[in-house]
Structures are given as structure tokens and as C-alpha cells.
Scaffold this motif. Structure first.
Motif, PDB file in Angstrom:
ATOM      1  N   ALA A  68       0.804  -1.091   0.137  1.00 38.69           N
ATOM      2  CA  ALA A  68       0.024  -0.125  -0.083  1.00 38.69           C
ATOM      3  C   ALA A  68       0.886   1.266   0.075  1.00 38.69           C
ATOM      4  O   ALA A  68       0.718   2.151  -0.757  1.00 38.69           O
ATOM      5  N   ALA A  69       1.850   1.263   0.649  1.00 38.76           N
ATOM      6  CA  ALA A  69       2.895   2.337   0.849  1.00 38.76           C
ATOM      7  C   ALA A  69       3.455   2.506  -0.702  1.00 38.76           C
ATOM      8  O   ALA A  69       3.434   3.771  -1.117  1.00 38.76           O
ATOM      9  N   ILE A  70       3.929   1.542  -1.381  1.00 41.47           N
ATOM     10  CA  ILE A  70       4.288   1.658  -2.821  1.00 41.47           C
ATOM     11  C   ILE A  70       3.277   2.099  -3.773  1.00 41.47           C
ATOM     12  O   ILE A  70       3.693   3.332  -4.436  1.00 41.47           O
ATOM     13  N   ALA A  71       2.176   1.709  -3.547  1.00 43.82           N
ATOM     14  CA  ALA A  71       1.247   2.432  -4.363  1.00 43.82           C
ATOM     15  C   ALA A  71       0.676   3.697  -4.074  1.00 43.82           C
ATOM     16  O   ALA A  71       0.479   4.398  -4.993  1.00 43.82           O
ATOM     17  N   ALA A  72       0.725   4.136  -2.796  1.00 43.29           N
ATOM     18  CA  ALA A  72       0.442   5.655  -2.598  1.00 43.29           C
ATOM     19  C   ALA A  72       1.523   6.396  -3.031  1.00 43.29           C
ATOM     20  O   ALA A  72       1.395   7.453  -3.386  1.00 43.29           O
ATOM     21  N   ASN A  73       2.924   5.971  -2.855  1.00 39.41           N
ATOM     22  CA  ASN A  73       4.044   6.768  -3.274  1.00 39.41           C
ATOM     23  C   ASN A  73       4.073   6.780  -4.892  1.00 39.41           C
ATOM     24  O   ASN A  73       4.239   8.018  -5.131  1.00 39.41           O
ATOM     25  N   ALA A  74       3.602   5.895  -5.648  1.00 45.18           N
ATOM     26  CA  ALA A  74       3.559   6.069  -6.862  1.00 45.18           C
ATOM     27  C   ALA A  74       2.337   7.020  -7.395  1.00 45.18           C
ATOM     28  O   ALA A  74       2.834   7.880  -8.108  1.00 45.18           O
ATOM     29  N   ALA A  75       1.300   6.985  -6.705  1.00 44.20           N
ATOM     30  CA  ALA A  75       0.141   7.984  -6.873  1.00 44.20           C
ATOM     31  C   ALA A  75       0.764   9.378  -6.608  1.00 44.20           C
ATOM     32  O   ALA A  75       0.137  10.340  -7.307  1.00 44.20           O
ATOM     33  N   LEU A  76       1.454   9.526  -5.492  1.00 42.65           N
ATOM     34  CA  LEU A  76       1.692  10.850  -5.053  1.00 42.65           C
ATOM     35  C   LEU A  76       3.015  11.426  -6.139  1.00 42.65           C
ATOM     36  O   LEU A  76       3.020  12.678  -6.297  1.00 42.65           O
ATOM     37  N   GLY A  77       3.630  10.758  -6.675  1.00 44.12           N
ATOM     38  CA  GLY A  77       4.652  11.117  -7.588  1.00 44.12           C
ATOM     39  C   GLY A  77       3.837  11.510  -9.014  1.00 44.12           C
ATOM     40  O   GLY A  77       4.277  12.542  -9.672  1.00 44.12           O
ATOM     41  N   LEU A  78       3.051  11.150  -9.267  1.00 44.35           N
ATOM     42  CA  LEU A  78       1.730  11.840 -10.438  1.00 44.35           C
ATOM     43  C   LEU A  78       0.907  12.856  -9.801  1.00 44.35           C
ATOM     44  O   LEU A  78       0.880  13.839 -10.526  1.00 44.35           O
ATOM     45  N   MET A  79       0.368  12.709  -8.532  1.00 40.03           N
ATOM     46  CA  MET A  79      -0.423  13.628  -8.286  1.00 40.03           C
ATOM     47  C   MET A  79       0.237  14.806  -7.271  1.00 40.03           C
ATOM     48  O   MET A  79      -0.366  16.111  -7.296  1.00 40.03           O
ATOM     49  N   GLU A  80       1.413  14.720  -6.805  1.00 43.36           N
ATOM     50  CA  GLU A  80       1.939  15.846  -6.110  1.00 43.36           C
ATOM     51  C   GLU A  80       3.623  16.169  -6.626  1.00 43.36           C
ATOM     52  O   GLU A  80       4.564  15.775  -5.894  1.00 43.36           O
ATOM     53  N   PRO A  81       3.744  16.137  -7.784  1.00 38.98           N
ATOM     54  CA  PRO A  81       4.987  16.126  -8.561  1.00 38.98           C
ATOM     55  C   PRO A  81       5.752  17.395  -7.737  1.00 38.98           C
ATOM     56  O   PRO A  81       7.223  17.514  -8.082  1.00 38.98           O
ATOM     57  N   THR A  82       5.093  18.318  -7.222  1.00 39.19           N
ATOM     58  CA  THR A  82       5.804  19.390  -6.572  1.00 39.19           C
ATOM     59  C   THR A  82       6.783  18.844  -5.454  1.00 39.19           C
ATOM     60  O   THR A  82       7.520  19.643  -4.882  1.00 39.19           O
ATOM     61  N   ASN A 214      -1.088  12.412 -17.182  1.00 41.15           N
ATOM     62  CA  ASN A 214       0.590  12.167 -17.585  1.00 41.15           C
ATOM     63  C   ASN A 214       0.728  10.795 -18.033  1.00 41.15           C
ATOM     64  O   ASN A 214       1.131   9.750 -17.647  1.00 41.15           O
ATOM     65  N   PRO A 215       0.476  10.641 -19.491  1.00 37.17           N
ATOM     66  CA  PRO A 215       0.469   9.504 -20.132  1.00 37.17           C
ATOM     67  C   PRO A 215       1.953   8.909 -20.267  1.00 37.17           C
ATOM     68  O   PRO A 215       1.912   7.777 -20.442  1.00 37.17           O
ATOM     69  N   TYR A 216       2.682   9.787 -20.399  1.00 36.89           N
ATOM     70  CA  TYR A 216       3.998   9.355 -20.264  1.00 36.89           C
ATOM     71  C   TYR A 216       4.566   8.822 -19.064  1.00 36.89           C
ATOM     72  O   TYR A 216       5.387   7.636 -19.069  1.00 36.89           O
ATOM     73  N   LEU A 217       4.192   9.243 -17.995  1.00 35.16           N
ATOM     74  CA  LEU A 217       4.560   8.485 -16.928  1.00 35.16           C
ATOM     75  C   LEU A 217       3.960   7.132 -16.614  1.00 35.16           C
ATOM     76  O   LEU A 217       4.362   6.326 -16.158  1.00 35.16           O
ATOM     77  N   ALA A 218       2.584   7.151 -17.267  1.00 36.45           N
ATOM     78  CA  ALA A 218       1.541   5.791 -17.367  1.00 36.45           C
ATOM     79  C   ALA A 218       2.425   4.813 -18.125  1.00 36.45           C
ATOM     80  O   ALA A 218       2.665   3.636 -17.620  1.00 36.45           O
ATOM     81  N   ASP A 219       3.123   5.143 -19.240  1.00 34.95           N
ATOM     82  CA  ASP A 219       4.097   3.951 -19.794  1.00 34.95           C
ATOM     83  C   ASP A 219       5.189   3.700 -19.129  1.00 34.95           C
ATOM     84  O   ASP A 219       5.550   2.603 -19.150  1.00 34.95           O
ATOM     85  N   THR A 220       5.740   4.845 -18.443  1.00 36.98           N
ATOM     86  CA  THR A 220       7.000   4.289 -17.855  1.00 36.98           C
ATOM     87  C   THR A 220       6.598   3.344 -16.669  1.00 36.98           C
ATOM     88  O   THR A 220       7.277   2.317 -16.222  1.00 36.98           O
ATOM     89  N   LEU A 221       5.569   3.750 -15.760  1.00 36.94           N
ATOM     90  CA  LEU A 221       5.195   2.868 -14.686  1.00 36.94           C
ATOM     91  C   LEU A 221       4.650   1.541 -15.160  1.00 36.94           C
ATOM     92  O   LEU A 221       4.875   0.419 -14.566  1.00 36.94           O
ATOM     93  N   GLU A 222       4.349   1.219 -16.379  1.00 31.55           N
ATOM     94  CA  GLU A 222       3.856   0.122 -16.915  1.00 31.55           C
ATOM     95  C   GLU A 222       5.076  -0.720 -17.392  1.00 31.55           C
ATOM     96  O   GLU A 222       5.008  -1.898 -17.163  1.00 31.55           O
ATOM     97  N   LYS A 223       5.958   0.009 -17.865  1.00 32.47           N
ATOM     98  CA  LYS A 223       7.640  -0.857 -18.120  1.00 32.47           C
ATOM     99  C   LYS A 223       8.052  -1.377 -16.694  1.00 32.47           C
ATOM    100  O   LYS A 223       8.546  -2.508 -16.724  1.00 32.47           O
ATOM    101  N   ILE A 224       7.899  -0.379 -15.755  1.00 31.81           N
ATOM    102  CA  ILE A 224       8.482  -0.701 -14.574  1.00 31.81           C
ATOM    103  C   ILE A 224       7.552  -1.980 -14.008  1.00 31.81           C
ATOM    104  O   ILE A 224       8.205  -3.236 -13.221  1.00 31.81           O
TER     105      ILE A 224
END
Length: 568
Positions: A68-82, A214-224
Motif C-alpha cells: 500500500a505504501a508503494i502504491a501511495a508513493n507512486a500515486a503521489l509522484g503523479l498527483m504531487e510532483p511538486t 501524464n500518459p508518459y508516466l503511465a508508460d514508464t510505470l507500465e514498463k516498471i
């Protein structure tokens, strides 16, 4: 740095002694902006409500707190890139209910091996620039995800990353505080190649409530998700980073990425009035909090009110002493090992405590000599089996370096700005070295059992914030939400371990958040403190407490940010 301060259901009071307090209109609790969150099975507290919901959903699907922490961290990278993203670094502390112990992970990246101190000097640099290609170090977050997942995860990574991939493709509404910082970052970073194309809407930041994709980040996360950590460090992503950095005057290359590895580390602790407070050892600054607590333990705060001049004075003077050691000793231990056991010992704290004048603010302090030797997100998650995760992640200065490789959807960090361009300094730039790090997760145990997983993000505020949370809970009897909502103290101007190192000679500046009374402020000025008011570098707090008596979790989130604590 500005933090928006929201205080719903709060009433300002003036109490005896002249210091102001807020009180919840219903409960009368002194500093409550809202109630604690209480749940029986699981809890998540992050700086974004959607990330919190993702963490809960992952645990409802059978995932662990680490999943869950990894999932939340990934989401924050998208939603809070600041404040974060997969171009940055990660640190974590995990309570494992099976082994009944804490495990620490240092996911910080190293400097490029092809860049040298001599190159900086030959090219006229006296400090590492804050933005552009030169402060970029290897991003350690993705490696940290997989290290944590390999030991404590259960669900497949594709399932963990799926919610963020969907939000990245379909869009999500931008929240208020994030929109504020995004708007501040665009003028500074838009000149760097790739940033405008991937992190603006026709050259501007997205506005509050506006949908962001951010479709580019979606592509990157799919590769990961498909290829694991090596897809990031040894595959096409690393090759794109290599080519981009070469084309834009940078040094971070494919070989730096391929060679990266974080490490499991043993958390260290001090006993503070019967509670064990845990931090990670350097290259982070966590032990500064432990040094401060050791010094402050020598004073009886049952007789010293919260917000009084004596409370604030002792806190600030302890901070000055700990930060002098921070500047002298904290660095990558592979290059400059610090005498951690000595620094966090009770005996050493007694020596340092003796240097505090109870009536006068110190103008300058030295590091201990008789020794043998940041923007961020914080989140915490706890699951039904008792696993608790304290995780912090950052791109360092705001949105990072501005360097945004084409088609990847993330910005590379500028953590290398923390290096010193000076021979012989513990934090001097060297190839393949980890810089001094400001981001620190924290944990408190009691009688060998987990009690509180918490953090306070925000550069040099972090150890100061950790100490204030511990004192608010233990010394001043606040509940978990109050402990974060209470007005904060921030001292600036200590000798720093990074950049152009200058020694503190004027006592620094004391910032006091709204809520401290004029009588207190005048008393501090009489002691020699220089007081100023800031909209605030006062940090961002999340916490989860384990209530063993009732068999439930208690959650709290930062009222100064967009976050949420929630459970089920």
C-alpha cells in the motif's frame, strides 16, 4: 517556502501566560483542527486524499502495508510532483510483526562517477547549482520500491501500480496546495528541456480542480510493472536518461544507473522518558532529532508549559548544538563514517546540555570535538496484520532539477546540490558518493511494541519537527492530531553541512508559527533570540498510532497541506 494553513472547526483562544491556542469547538482540545481518525483493520495517512484511498484499496485487495505504501508513493509522484516522484530518493522504516523488529532502508542515489570536484572548480563553480544537469544524482526510489516489496510485499507490482497508471491516463483533479507550488515552479523550471512539454498546460501550471494527465508516466510505470527494477536501471528508461543528459551538459549516465543499489540499514534509537524513538543513521539527518531529544530529556517539561519562553528557548538551544554536529559529522558513511553511538549517547548529551545558558541565546556553537570520529512527501500505512510503514520520498528542491527526459513523465532530482565543493569536508563532492540527505522517516516504540509511525517533511525542519511531535505527545499530553496541529517552532541559520558552508555567528533566526503569544515572544527577545514571522517552512506531518488497549489504529494528517488520514 509557504505552506497554506487551514484550521477548520478551530477557535483562537488567549490563555494565561499570554500564548494563543486553538481549541476544537466541540471537544475543547487545545490544538485540534479536526478529530483523529480511528479504524480497526488498517490505516493510511498521506498528503493527498486520492493516494490515501489507493493505499486502502490495495490493502482491501490483500496487500500488505508495504504494498500500500508503494502504491501511495507512486500515486503521489503523479498527483504531487511538486514534492516527489520516481526521479528522486526514498527512505523507509518498517515494523515487521513477524520478526517484531524495525527494518530500515536507505534508498538514496549516488553522484555520477564521471563528474569530479576538479571539474566544478575548473568551470568556476563554488557550489553545486540548484537546478539543471549538475545537481542530478541517481534516482533511488524505484530500487527502494522493489527492495521493500521483495521482503515485505505480497501483491504483484502490476497490481500495485495499476491505480496510478489509470489516473495518469484518465486524469485526476489537482488539489489546492499542490496547484500553488506547481505554479511557483513553472517559471523557474520551464527553461529545462522536456519540462514544459511534460509538466505544463500550454506553458502554465494546472489550476486547482483542473484535470491533469501524464500518459508518459503511465508508460514508464507500465514498463516498471512488467520488467521490474531493471527496466528502470538497466533498460530503455536508463538509456533515455543517458542520452538526454549527454545532450544537455549532464554527467549522469547509463553506467551510474546500472550500478545503483540501495541498502538495508539498522535503525538507531534513544530512550526518551521510557519511549524508544527511532531514526535512520547518516547519510540522513535523523540522528539530529535523537541528539536534541537526549539534551531536552534533562529538563522537566511537566513544569514547563507548552509555548512558554522557557520551552522554546531550550528547544532552540538544543537544536543549535545538534545541528553543529550535523554540519560536522553527517555524510555518506562509506566515505566519512560518523561516530553515531557517541553522538546519540546520554553521556555526550549531558556534555552538550551543560553548554546551554537558560537565560541567553547562543550566538555561535561548536561541534563536539572529543569524538572518535528539504520539498518532500511523507506517508505512513498500517495493515491488519500489524505491519507499519514510515516512508519519505523526495525530488529535493520542489519539483527537482527541472531535467525532464523525453517521454518518461518524471523529473530528475537535484539532491546533488547538497554536496560541498571543498576538499576535506565530510560532505565534499566525490564521484559515486551519496550526498547529505534531509529526508527522514521516524518511528516510536514502547516496551518493544510499535506505537507511532510518523514524519514531518520539509528540509532542515524535519528533525526539529520530529522532536516537537515527540514532545507534544509525551511531554505535553496531546493526541495524535493535536500534536501535528499545534503551532511549530523553526530555527534557521545553523551551520549547514551542504552548499557554501558558513558558520553560525549571529544566533540564527527563530520563526514562530501563528499561535504563540506576544508575552512569550517578548521574553524570547529578551533572551537574545531574533524573531521573525514566516508564512512558514513548518513542514508537513502524517502519523499512525497503534492503540494496543483497544486493538485499533489512530490516524492523523497535516492541516497545512491537502492530505488525509483514513482507515477501515
Amino acid at each position: 517556502m509557504r505552506y497554506l494553513r487551514l484550521a477548520p472547526l478551530a477557535l483562537s483562544l488567549l490563555v494565561p501566560g499570554g500564548h494563543a491556542m486553538s481549541a476544537d469547538r466541540i471537544t475543547g482540545r487545545e490544538f485540534a483542527t479536526r478529530s483523529e481518525v480511528i479504524a480497526p483493520q488498517a490505516m493510511a495517512a498521506t498528503s493527498h486524499p486520492l493516494a490515501t484511498q489507493i493505499a486502502l484499496d490495495v490493502m482491501k485487495q490483500g496487500g500488505t502495508a508495504v504494498d500500500a505504501a508503494i502504491a501511495a508513493n507512486a500515486a503521489l509522484g503523479l498527483m504531487e510532483p511538486t514534492g516527489n516522484g520516481i526521479g528522486g530518493d526514498l527512505f523507509a522504516i518498517v515494523w515487521d510483526p513477524k520478526t517484531k523488529k524495525l527494518h530500515g532502508y536507505n534508498g538514496s542515489g549516488r553522484s555520477p562517477k564521471s563528474l569530479t570536484l576538479d571539474w566544478f572548480r575548473e568551470n568556476g563553480h563554488t557550489e553545486v547549482p540548484s537546478h539543471g544537469p549538475l545537481p542530478v544524482t541517481v534516482p533511488g526510489t524505484v530500487d527502494g520500491w522493489f527492495a521493500l516489496h521483495g521482503r515485505f510485499g505480497k501483491l504483484p507490482m502490476r497490481q500495485i501500480l495499476a491505480p496510478t497508471i489509470r489516473y495518469a491516463r484518465d486524469g485526476h483533479p489537482v488539489h489546492e496546495t499542490i496547484a500553488y507550488y506547481w505554479n511557483r515552479s513553472v517559471p523557474l523550471l520551464a527553461k529545462w528541456p522536456g519540462f514544459r512539454e511534460q509538466f505544463t498546460i500550454d506553458g502554465r501550471a494546472p489550476r486547482k480542480g483542473e484535470m491533469w494527465k501524464n500518459p508518459y508516466l503511465a508508460d514508464t510505470l507500465e514498463k516498471i510493472a512488467r520488467g521490474g527494477r531493471d527496466a528502470f536501471y538497466k533498460g530503455d528508461i536508463a538509456r533515455v536518461i543517458d542520452a538526454y543528459m549527454r545532450a544537455n551538459g549532464g554527467f549522469l549516465g547509463y553506467e551510474d544507473m546500472a550500478a545503483h543499489a540501495g541498502e538495508w540499514v539498522e535503525p538507531v534509537s534513544v530512550d526518551y522518558r521510557g519511549y524508544d524513538v527511532w531514526e535512520l543513521p547518516p547519510n540522513g539527518q535523523g540522528i539530529a532529532a535523537l541528539q536534541m531529544l537526549n539534551i531536552l530529556e534533562g529538563y522537566d517539561f511537566s513544569q514547563i508549559p507548552f509555548g512558554s519562553a522557557e520551552h522554546i528557548h531550550l528547544f532552540v538551544e538544543a537544536k543549535k548544538l545538534a545541528f553543529a554536529d550535523r554540519a560536522r559529522w553527517y555524510a555518506d558513511p562509506a566515505f566519512h563514517p560518523a561516530p553515531v553511538a557517541k553522538l546519540i549517547s546520554k553521556e555526550y548529551a549531558a556534555q552538550r546540555r551543560a553548554l546551554i545558558d537558560p537565560e541567553r541565546a547562543a550566538r555561535a556553537v561548536d561541534a563536539g570535538r572529543n569524538l572518535n570520529q528539504g520539498d518532500t512527501i511523507y506517508l505512513t500505512v498500517a495493515d491488519k496484520d500489524g505491519m507499519m510503514v514510515s516512508l519519505i520520498q523526495s525530488n529535493y528542491r520542489g519539483m527537482g532539477s527541472g531535467m525532464t527526459p523525453p517521454g518518461l513523465g518524471f523529473i530528475l532530482q537535484n539532491r546533488g546540490e547538497q554536496f560541498v565543493l571543498k576538499n576535506g569536508h565530510p560532505n565534499s563532492f566525490e564521484p559515486g558518493k551519496r550526498p547529505f540527505h534531509t529526508i527522514i522517516p521516524a518511528f516510536i516504540t514502547k516496551d518493544g511494541q510499535p506505537w507511532v509511525s510518523f514524519g514531518v517533511m520539509g528540509g532542515a525542519m524535519q528533525p526539529q519537527g520530529h522532536v516537537q511531535i515527540v514532545m507534544n505527545l509525551i511531554d505535553f499530553g496531546m493526541n495524535l492530531q493535536e500534536a501535528g496541529d499545534a503551532p511549530r517552532i523553526h530555527h534557521d541559520g545553523s551551520t549547514e553541512p551542504a552548499g557554501q558552508v558558513t558558520e553560525m555567528a549571529d544566533g540564527g533566526i527563530l520563526n514562530l508559527e501563528t499561535g504563540f503569544g506576544w508575552e512569550t515572544i517578548r521574553a524570547l527577545m529578551r533572551k537574545g533570540h531574533r524573531i521573525q514571522f514566516a508564512d512558514g517552512p513548518f513542514g508537513g506531518y502524517q502519523a499512525i498510532m497503534r492503540d494496543h488497549a483497544n486493538g485499533v489504529y489512530v490516524g492523523a494528517s497535516e492541516s497545512r497541506k491537502d492530505g488525509q488520514a483514513a482507515g477501515y
